[in-house]
Design a protein around this motif. Structure first.
Motif, short mmCIF file in Angstrom:
data_model
loop_
_atom_site.label_atom_id
_atom_site.label_comp_id
_atom_site.label_asym_id
_atom_site.label_seq_id
_atom_site.Cartn_x
_atom_site.Cartn_y
_atom_site.Cartn_z
N LEU A 1 -2.26 -16.99 32.54
CA LEU A 1 -3.40 -16.21 32.07
C LEU A 1 -4.61 -17.08 31.75
CD1 LEU A 1 -1.51 -13.71 29.74
CD2 LEU A 1 -2.48 -13.24 31.99
N SER A 2 -4.46 -18.38 31.84
CA SER A 2 -5.58 -19.27 31.57
C SER A 2 -6.65 -19.10 32.64
CB SER A 2 -5.11 -20.73 31.56
OG SER A 2 -6.22 -21.61 31.57
N PRO A 3 -7.91 -19.05 32.27
CA PRO A 3 -8.98 -18.94 33.28
C PRO A 3 -9.05 -20.17 34.19
CG PRO A 3 -9.90 -19.31 31.09
CD PRO A 3 -8.44 -19.03 30.89
N LEU A 4 -8.38 -21.27 33.78
CA LEU A 4 -8.36 -22.47 34.61
C LEU A 4 -7.29 -22.40 35.70
CD1 LEU A 4 -8.63 -25.23 31.85
CD2 LEU A 4 -10.44 -24.47 33.39
N PHE A 5 -6.32 -21.49 35.53
CA PHE A 5 -5.17 -21.48 36.42
C PHE A 5 -5.53 -21.30 37.89
CE2 PHE A 5 -1.80 -19.15 38.67
CZ PHE A 5 -0.81 -20.13 38.65
N GLY B 1 -12.54 -14.86 34.74
CA GLY B 1 -11.48 -14.77 33.75
C GLY B 1 -11.95 -14.18 32.44
N TYR B 2 -13.21 -14.45 32.10
CA TYR B 2 -13.77 -13.91 30.85
C TYR B 2 -14.09 -12.42 31.00
CZ TYR B 2 -17.12 -13.10 27.09
OH TYR B 2 -17.79 -12.58 26.00
N LEU B 3 -14.64 -12.04 32.14
CA LEU B 3 -15.06 -10.65 32.35
C LEU B 3 -13.88 -9.73 32.70
CD1 LEU B 3 -18.35 -11.21 34.41
CD2 LEU B 3 -18.14 -10.65 31.98
#
Length: 253
Positions: free
Chosen positions: A21-25, A93-95
């Motif tokens: 779930l990390s936006p970096l993934f 990932g934020y939106l």
């Protein structure tokens, strides 16, 4: 039984939900998967310098890979991922945060979804690629970087300009979302797409290559794409051959 085959794998992956779930993934998965897929072929390039029995599988036996070209391709790939893909991935990932359902998809559904995505990506990439070769301004501005070498080898797969990287990333990222794929199906498609793309550029016609699994030359593979780098007026589809066959741009030798 088919309904439950993927559940243990999905449960294992969901146990690392903080990573998934990390936006970096997405960027880490894309870059890590890409370099992992390239590694066997880079090793093959090293071994082929010494062993003629391996070199005979090279599509262009006279070509070789230099350390300078390795660094050039690697640095361009890292630059595109960090400067362009990473900010877009963080924003997405934020939106739109990812969701991990508890149930894994049935195996037949996953295989069907991955195959449909592959067919759609093949068409999207074919259209984009054909357009950039038929319109000189598009070729000079966006696609010429990828044709800086007339011979293919693994790391040339993502030796592309920023716009090409973003365009192909958009196709591969949005298609599974628009089709409503399960996250596990998405991961399967991403990984297969990366592998097939690297195999397309590997520069070898190996006995176990993917194109040998398909009858009637339905899948082009590395020989198909290597010909495109030698003669840019043919073979625009990345994987399957039906689109090139349809418009008369298929070349097999």
């Amino acid at each position: 039984m088919k309904m439950m085959m993927l559940q243990p794998l999905w449960d294992l992956l969901r146990g690392h939900s903080s990573l998934l779930l990390s936006p970096l993934f997405p960027v880490l998965f894309s870059l890590g998967g890409y370099l992992t897929c390239c590694l066997p072929y880079l090793l093959l390039d090293l071994l082929a310098l010494r062993w003629a029995s391996l070199r005979r599988y090279k599509l262009q036996p006279q070509s070789s890979v230099s350390w300078a070209s390795v660094w050039s391709c690697l640095s361009l790939t890292l630059y595109n991922h960090l400067v362009f893909l990473l900010p877009i991935t963080l924003l997405h990932g934020y939106l739109s945060p990812a969701h991990l359902p508890a149930q894994a998809p049935p195996l037949p559904r996953l295989l069907a979804q991955v195959f449909v995505c592959l067919l759609l990506f093949d068409f999207q990439s074919f259209t984009w690629h054909l357009l950039h070769h038929r319109v000189p301004w598009l070729y000079r501005t966006f696609h010429k970087v990828h044709h800086s070498s007339s011979s293919t080898w693994a790391l040339t797969t993502e030796a592309t300009g920023a716009m090409e990287t973003l365009s192909l990333g958009f196709f591969s990222g949005c298609t599974p979302v628009l089709l409503g794929l399960h996250p596990l199906s998405q991961l399967g498609f991403f990984l297969l797409n990366i592998w097939l793309s690297v195999e397309d550029h590997c520069g070898y016609d190996l006995p176990w290559a993917t194109h040998r699994l398909f009858p009637l030359h339905l899948y082009g593979g590395a020989p198909h794409h290597d010909l495109h780098h030698l003669n840019s007026s043919c073979n625009y589809a990345p994987y399957f051959t039906h689109w090139d066959r349809l418009i008369g741009t298929l070349q097999t030798r």
